[in-house]
Design an enzyme around this catalytic site. Sequence first.
Site, mmCIF file in Angstrom:
data_model
loop_
_atom_site.group_PDB
_atom_site.id
_atom_site.type_symbol
_atom_site.label_atom_id
_atom_site.label_comp_id
_atom_site.label_asym_id
_atom_site.label_seq_id
_atom_site.Cartn_x
_atom_site.Cartn_y
_atom_site.Cartn_z
ATOM 1 N N SER A 42 64.332 45.917 79.733
ATOM 2 C CA SER A 42 65.606 45.438 80.272
ATOM 3 C C SER A 42 66.500 44.755 79.246
ATOM 4 C CB SER A 42 65.356 44.476 81.441
ATOM 5 O OG SER A 42 64.819 43.252 80.988
ATOM 6 N N LYS A 96 66.735 37.107 80.162
ATOM 7 C CA LYS A 96 68.049 37.740 80.246
ATOM 8 C C LYS A 96 69.031 36.981 79.338
ATOM 9 C CE LYS A 96 66.478 40.415 83.544
ATOM 10 N NZ LYS A 96 66.216 41.855 83.342
#
Length: 222
Positions: A42, A96
Amino acid sequence: MVKDKKNIGKYLHANKSLLLFIVLMSVFRSAVADWYTIPTSSMMPTIEVGDRITVNKMAYDIRIPFTNTAIVQLNDPQRGEIIVFNSKAADKRLIKRVIALPGDSVSMSNDMLTINGQKASYSSINETSIDFIEQESIYGNKRNIRFDKHAQSPLASFSTVIVPKDHYLVLGDNRRNSADSRVYGFVPRNELLGRAGYVAFSLNYNNYYIPKIERFIKNLNL
């Protein structure tokens, strides 16, 4: 029973240095710094599967060891920083990039970001048959982000949202293959564990776990 207690006492005394080291290392990893293995793609191209990253757990808060209780607030995350947090919404630890801060207005149209009315600029870095890499630039932050040509992401656009107080909007750099704020919502500040710093080392999972030397001690904040 008495003999067993004596044996335990002898063992503890003989290994007190080792036991002290284990305790101090556990405290260090809990409250100061730690390292994590990245299991998903990701955050590609910035972070690859198999990377072992270091995390500064004192970047934002000083916490009581082995708890999530902050006793001193040191700093707040800034746009562009890569954070590690325990997401209650996702029920797992995530990594993230911070895109927007409390009070920011954010929208996305066909993968293109707008923050507080300022549109991000994009320039091509590399393209293959399966993906393309672009440099995204906004508010003085630049990062390379990946787009999978074969992924039809329903997350490529969203209407304007306002980031609440003590929350952050985060995205993965692998934009069409990342479950982030577009899926789990804003990240509460009290879920933060720390700021990612370096790739300590990396293993190639698809090639007998051979070390990827070129990624050793790679600064994630350049």
